[in-house]
Each structure stands twice: as structure tokens, then as C-alpha cells.
Design a protein around this motif. Sequence first.
Motif, PDB file in Angstrom:
ATOM      1  N   SER A  66       0.889  -0.711  -0.414  1.00 47.92           N
ATOM      2  CA  SER A  66      -0.223  -0.100   0.149  1.00 47.92           C
ATOM      3  C   SER A  66       0.664   1.259  -0.525  1.00 47.92           C
ATOM      4  CB  SER A  66      -1.222  -0.238   1.079  1.00 47.92           C
ATOM      5  OG  SER A  66      -0.149   0.291   2.297  1.00 47.92           O
ATOM      6  N   ARG A  67       1.642   1.447   0.433  1.00 43.69           N
ATOM      7  CA  ARG A  67       2.844   2.195   0.801  1.00 43.69           C
ATOM      8  C   ARG A  67       3.493   2.778  -0.444  1.00 43.69           C
ATOM      9  NH1 ARG A  67       5.916   0.068   4.958  1.00 43.69           N
ATOM     10  NH2 ARG A  67       8.529  -0.656   3.118  1.00 43.69           N
ATOM     11  N   ARG A  68       3.496   1.568  -1.626  1.00 43.18           N
ATOM     12  CA  ARG A  68       4.186   1.062  -2.951  1.00 43.18           C
ATOM     13  C   ARG A  68       3.657   1.811  -4.647  1.00 43.18           C
ATOM     14  NH1 ARG A  68       9.194  -2.433  -4.353  1.00 43.18           N
ATOM     15  NH2 ARG A  68       8.974  -0.431  -5.055  1.00 43.18           N
ATOM     16  N   GLN A  69       1.883   1.552  -3.837  1.00 42.39           N
ATOM     17  CA  GLN A  69       0.593   1.987  -4.567  1.00 42.39           C
ATOM     18  C   GLN A  69       1.172   3.335  -5.508  1.00 42.39           C
ATOM     19  OE1 GLN A  69      -2.780   1.803  -3.022  1.00 42.39           O
ATOM     20  NE2 GLN A  69      -3.806   1.125  -4.626  1.00 42.39           N
ATOM     21  N   ARG A  70       1.215   4.786  -4.420  1.00 39.56           N
ATOM     22  CA  ARG A  70       1.689   5.742  -5.289  1.00 39.56           C
ATOM     23  C   ARG A  70       3.129   4.838  -6.588  1.00 39.56           C
ATOM     24  NH1 ARG A  70       4.077  10.662  -3.891  1.00 39.56           N
ATOM     25  NH2 ARG A  70       3.198  12.381  -5.088  1.00 39.56           N
ATOM     26  N   GLU A  71       4.081   4.491  -5.664  1.00 34.65           N
ATOM     27  CA  GLU A  71       4.962   4.700  -6.919  1.00 34.65           C
ATOM     28  C   GLU A  71       4.566   3.727  -8.178  1.00 34.65           C
ATOM     29  OE1 GLU A  71       9.213   2.134  -6.911  1.00 34.65           O
ATOM     30  OE2 GLU A  71       8.128   2.756  -5.231  1.00 34.65           O
ATOM     31  N   PHE A  72       4.109   2.891  -8.199  1.00 38.35           N
ATOM     32  CA  PHE A  72       3.737   2.240  -8.783  1.00 38.35           C
ATOM     33  C   PHE A  72       2.613   2.611 -10.200  1.00 38.35           C
ATOM     34  CE2 PHE A  72       5.651  -1.289  -6.700  1.00 38.35           C
ATOM     35  CZ  PHE A  72       6.786  -1.550  -7.211  1.00 38.35           C
TER      36      PHE A  72
ATOM     37  N   MET B 148       7.248  -5.933 -12.703  1.00 39.70           N
ATOM     38  CA  MET B 148       7.106  -6.888 -11.598  1.00 39.70           C
ATOM     39  C   MET B 148       8.844  -7.584 -11.732  1.00 39.70           C
ATOM     40  SD  MET B 148       5.719  -9.702 -10.677  1.00 39.70           S
ATOM     41  CE  MET B 148       4.262 -10.255 -11.029  1.00 39.70           C
ATOM     42  N   ARG B 149       9.285  -7.227 -12.418  1.00 37.17           N
ATOM     43  CA  ARG B 149      11.310  -7.553 -12.356  1.00 37.17           C
ATOM     44  C   ARG B 149      11.502  -6.867 -11.369  1.00 37.17           C
ATOM     45  NH1 ARG B 149      13.559  -6.088 -18.090  1.00 37.17           N
ATOM     46  NH2 ARG B 149      13.808  -4.253 -17.186  1.00 37.17           N
ATOM     47  N   GLN B 150      10.955  -4.983 -11.299  1.00 34.75           N
ATOM     48  CA  GLN B 150      12.083  -5.054 -10.386  1.00 34.75           C
ATOM     49  C   GLN B 150      11.545  -5.551  -9.256  1.00 34.75           C
ATOM     50  OE1 GLN B 150      10.418  -0.488 -10.246  1.00 34.75           O
ATOM     51  NE2 GLN B 150      11.417  -0.070  -7.985  1.00 34.75           N
ATOM     52  N   LEU B 151      10.857  -5.696  -8.419  1.00 29.53           N
ATOM     53  CA  LEU B 151       9.941  -6.666  -7.617  1.00 29.53           C
ATOM     54  C   LEU B 151      11.042  -7.536  -6.974  1.00 29.53           C
ATOM     55  CD1 LEU B 151       6.290  -5.671  -7.875  1.00 29.53           C
ATOM     56  CD2 LEU B 151       7.339  -4.611  -6.126  1.00 29.53           C
ATOM     57  N   LEU B 152      11.141  -8.784  -8.084  1.00 27.44           N
ATOM     58  CA  LEU B 152      11.859  -9.527  -7.940  1.00 27.44           C
ATOM     59  C   LEU B 152      13.414  -8.910  -7.621  1.00 27.44           C
ATOM     60  CD1 LEU B 152      10.093 -12.206 -10.795  1.00 27.44           C
ATOM     61  CD2 LEU B 152       9.505 -12.176  -8.100  1.00 27.44           C
TER      62      LEU B 152
ATOM     63  N   SER C 298      13.601  -7.644  -4.211  1.00 31.46           N
ATOM     64  CA  SER C 298      13.125  -9.040  -3.589  1.00 31.46           C
ATOM     65  C   SER C 298      14.494 -10.391  -3.068  1.00 31.46           C
ATOM     66  CB  SER C 298      11.887  -9.686  -3.808  1.00 31.46           C
ATOM     67  OG  SER C 298      10.494  -9.015  -3.295  1.00 31.46           O
ATOM     68  N   PHE C 299      14.657 -10.428  -4.120  1.00 35.25           N
ATOM     69  CA  PHE C 299      15.922 -10.992  -4.479  1.00 35.25           C
ATOM     70  C   PHE C 299      17.341 -10.615  -3.807  1.00 35.25           C
ATOM     71  CE2 PHE C 299      19.772 -12.545  -7.016  1.00 35.25           C
ATOM     72  CZ  PHE C 299      20.433 -13.727  -6.543  1.00 35.25           C
ATOM     73  N   LEU C 300      17.708  -9.479  -3.926  1.00 35.18           N
ATOM     74  CA  LEU C 300      18.551  -8.193  -3.325  1.00 35.18           C
ATOM     75  C   LEU C 300      18.574  -8.748  -1.727  1.00 35.18           C
ATOM     76  CD1 LEU C 300      19.346  -5.878  -5.359  1.00 35.18           C
ATOM     77  CD2 LEU C 300      20.369  -7.714  -5.681  1.00 35.18           C
ATOM     78  N   CYS C 301      17.006  -8.824  -1.813  1.00 37.88           N
ATOM     79  CA  CYS C 301      17.177  -8.630   0.116  1.00 37.88           C
ATOM     80  C   CYS C 301      16.860  -9.937   0.968  1.00 37.88           C
ATOM     81  CB  CYS C 301      15.238  -7.863   0.626  1.00 37.88           C
ATOM     82  SG  CYS C 301      14.704  -6.569  -0.039  1.00 37.88           S
ATOM     83  N   ALA C 302      16.727 -11.028   0.269  1.00 35.99           N
ATOM     84  CA  ALA C 302      16.559 -12.299   0.881  1.00 35.99           C
ATOM     85  C   ALA C 302      18.487 -12.455   0.453  1.00 35.99           C
ATOM     86  CB  ALA C 302      16.476 -13.392   0.341  1.00 35.99           C
ATOM     87  N   LEU C 303      19.302 -11.864  -0.645  1.00 40.49           N
ATOM     88  CA  LEU C 303      20.965 -12.441  -0.746  1.00 40.49           C
ATOM     89  C   LEU C 303      21.630 -11.600   0.668  1.00 40.49           C
ATOM     90  CD1 LEU C 303      22.935 -13.532  -2.373  1.00 40.49           C
ATOM     91  CD2 LEU C 303      23.194 -11.487  -3.528  1.00 40.49           C
ATOM     92  N   GLY C 304      20.883 -10.311   1.165  1.00 36.57           N
ATOM     93  CA  GLY C 304      21.714  -9.807   1.916  1.00 36.57           C
ATOM     94  C   GLY C 304      21.641 -10.017   3.071  1.00 36.57           C
TER      95      GLY C 304
END
Length: 81
Positions: free
Chosen positions: A27-33, A47-51, A54-60
Amino acid sequence: MALFAMVALVLLITCTNVANLLLAKASRRQREFAIRSALGATPWRMMRQLLVESFLCALGEGFWADFEHLDNEHFDRSRRF
């Protein structure tokens, strides 16, 4: 049986909390998208941006967990006499 019920309840609470956090983030990112879409970004690009995020967060988080494991392992060895 009571232990199983308690574990199931904790798991249910955890899943509910994670879903709530994901919903709040979305909901915070709804305006951005909405702005990105208005500027011409394709659904695939968003979708690619979100993936990737998410991948970078999981890796970190994986690296952080590994670092914490090594740090705790070192601490345990230094406490032995």
C-alpha cells in the motif's frame, strides 16, 4: 496434542504478521507504481523490479545470517576453557 496446537497457533500468528507487513509495504508503494505505470512502464518491468529487490533483500539477509552464525561460532569457541 496441546503442543501441536500451540505450534500451529504460533505459525498462524506468524503468517498473519508477514501478510500484514507485505500488505502495508504494497500500500505504501501503490503511488510509486501508479506513477511508473503512467510514465509508461510495462507490467513486466515493474514485476522485474520487485523480483530483483526481493532477491537482493534475500541475498543480503542470507549473508547477514551467515555472518551471525560465524560470529556466534567464534564466540562459542572463545568461551571454552
